[in-house]
Design a protein around this motif. Sequence first.
Motif, short mmCIF file in Angstrom:
data_model
loop_
_atom_site.label_atom_id
_atom_site.label_comp_id
_atom_site.label_asym_id
_atom_site.label_seq_id
_atom_site.Cartn_x
_atom_site.Cartn_y
_atom_site.Cartn_z
N HIS A 29 0.70 -1.35 -0.28
CA HIS A 29 -0.08 0.54 0.14
C HIS A 29 0.80 1.00 -0.16
CE1 HIS A 29 0.77 -0.07 4.56
NE2 HIS A 29 0.41 1.03 4.32
N LEU A 30 2.08 1.48 0.14
CA LEU A 30 2.91 2.29 0.37
C LEU A 30 3.97 1.99 -0.65
CD1 LEU A 30 5.14 1.86 3.82
CD2 LEU A 30 3.04 3.48 3.00
N LYS A 31 3.69 1.15 -1.86
CA LYS A 31 4.86 1.11 -3.68
C LYS A 31 3.76 2.09 -4.60
CE LYS A 31 7.04 -2.51 -4.05
NZ LYS A 31 7.49 -3.47 -4.05
N PRO A 32 4.03 2.80 -4.99
CA PRO A 32 3.38 3.46 -6.09
C PRO A 32 3.37 2.78 -7.37
CG PRO A 32 5.54 4.82 -5.86
CD PRO A 32 6.08 3.40 -4.69
N VAL A 33 2.01 3.09 -7.96
CA VAL A 33 1.03 1.43 -8.99
C VAL A 33 1.19 2.40 -10.19
CG1 VAL A 33 -0.62 0.38 -9.55
CG2 VAL A 33 0.50 0.46 -7.07
N ILE A 45 3.52 13.87 -4.95
CA ILE A 45 4.48 14.44 -4.09
C ILE A 45 5.14 13.68 -2.79
CG2 ILE A 45 6.59 16.37 -4.11
CD1 ILE A 45 5.20 17.50 -5.83
N ILE A 46 4.52 14.27 -2.24
CA ILE A 46 3.90 13.46 -0.84
C ILE A 46 4.37 12.34 -0.37
CG2 ILE A 46 2.62 13.12 1.86
CD1 ILE A 46 2.63 16.39 1.29
N PHE A 47 3.33 11.59 -1.36
CA PHE A 47 3.15 9.72 -1.18
C PHE A 47 4.59 9.35 -2.04
CE2 PHE A 47 2.91 6.01 -3.56
CZ PHE A 47 1.78 5.85 -2.43
N TYR A 48 5.54 9.43 -3.03
CA TYR A 48 6.43 9.28 -3.61
C TYR A 48 7.44 9.51 -2.22
CZ TYR A 48 10.55 8.13 -5.83
OH TYR A 48 11.42 7.86 -6.37
N GLU A 49 7.62 11.55 -1.36
CA GLU A 49 8.73 10.75 -0.33
C GLU A 49 8.27 10.37 0.84
OE1 GLU A 49 7.89 15.59 0.13
OE2 GLU A 49 9.49 15.68 -1.42
N ASN A 50 7.54 10.15 0.70
CA ASN A 50 6.74 8.53 2.10
C ASN A 50 7.83 7.84 1.72
OD1 ASN A 50 5.57 10.55 4.10
ND2 ASN A 50 3.69 10.34 2.91
N ALA A 59 14.45 11.34 -2.15
CA ALA A 59 12.93 11.74 -3.14
C ALA A 59 14.13 13.29 -3.50
CB ALA A 59 12.17 11.14 -3.22
N ARG A 60 13.97 13.49 -4.51
CA ARG A 60 14.22 15.19 -4.74
C ARG A 60 13.36 15.28 -5.91
NH1 ARG A 60 17.88 16.38 -9.25
NH2 ARG A 60 18.85 14.24 -9.35
N LEU A 61 12.32 16.56 -5.98
CA LEU A 61 11.77 17.47 -7.51
C LEU A 61 13.07 17.42 -8.70
CD1 LEU A 61 9.16 19.86 -5.56
CD2 LEU A 61 9.06 17.28 -6.01
N LYS A 76 4.98 16.41 -13.86
CA LYS A 76 5.99 16.42 -12.44
C LYS A 76 6.75 15.42 -12.39
CE LYS A 76 7.51 19.11 -9.18
NZ LYS A 76 8.57 20.45 -9.38
N TYR A 77 7.85 15.49 -12.19
CA TYR A 77 8.84 14.22 -12.52
C TYR A 77 9.83 14.14 -10.67
CZ TYR A 77 8.94 13.92 -17.06
OH TYR A 77 8.25 13.40 -18.73
N CYS A 78 9.49 13.21 -10.49
CA CYS A 78 10.36 13.34 -9.12
C CYS A 78 11.49 11.95 -8.73
CB CYS A 78 9.21 12.72 -7.41
SG CYS A 78 7.86 13.98 -7.58
N VAL A 79 12.15 11.96 -8.60
CA VAL A 79 13.51 11.47 -8.64
C VAL A 79 13.96 10.54 -7.35
CG1 VAL A 79 13.61 12.02 -11.12
CG2 VAL A 79 15.39 13.20 -9.53
N CYS A 80 14.90 9.97 -6.90
CA CYS A 80 15.94 10.03 -6.24
C CYS A 80 17.33 10.39 -6.30
CB CYS A 80 17.39 8.31 -7.14
SG CYS A 80 18.28 7.69 -5.70
N ASN A 81 17.99 10.75 -4.87
CA ASN A 81 18.72 12.12 -5.00
C ASN A 81 20.12 11.84 -5.35
OD1 ASN A 81 19.62 10.61 -3.08
ND2 ASN A 81 19.76 12.41 -1.54
N LYS A 82 19.79 10.78 -5.64
CA LYS A 82 21.62 10.05 -6.72
C LYS A 82 20.88 10.24 -8.35
CE LYS A 82 23.26 7.73 -2.18
NZ LYS A 82 23.85 8.12 -2.23
#
Length: 175
Positions: A29-33, A45-50, A59-61, A76-82
């Motif tokens: 239930h925490l994994k994006p689908v 955005i908050i969902f992906y950060e959680n 995560a970063r925008l 809107k793209y949200c990515v890993c900070n690396k």
Amino acid sequence: STVAHATYTPTPLCAASIDNEWIPSCSSHLKPVVGMKFDTLQQGIIFYENYARVSGFDARLYSTKKRKYDGKISLKYCVCNKEGFRETPRLNADCKKKRPITRMGCKSRITLKLINDQDNYGIFSFHEGNTHPLTTPNSAHHTKQSRNLTLAHKNYIMDNSRVNIGATKSYRLMK
């Protein structure tokens, strides 16, 4: 609309896959689908950060695309900070401090897309694998999202600054 709120329960028990990517292990239930919908962009955005925090990475925008005729955010793209790679540093005599390598080309990302002309956003694409090891529960407090001062800590530092005690010294005294 489907919105899941997560509390911080780190379970980053990861397994390396064939492609040398680390796949986070978290509850479903925490994994994006792909196809999941949110009432606002901020909820997505908050969902992906959680999800990132629970999975063991930050995560970063990243990027935004807007529609030309009304300026509304369409992607809107949200990515890993690396994600990505830093430019190669220029050799400069004035540069005294070497910056650590933080970007590793990670491909973990989510794309939030505006659904037609509604004000809802949905998950358009999701890549789960990370190209770097994820944090363990013991080292989760070192991640960027976990390094926050509480209001009480901020007030303590501000009170000390009024009597000429710097922020760094105040923080060390507080510790």
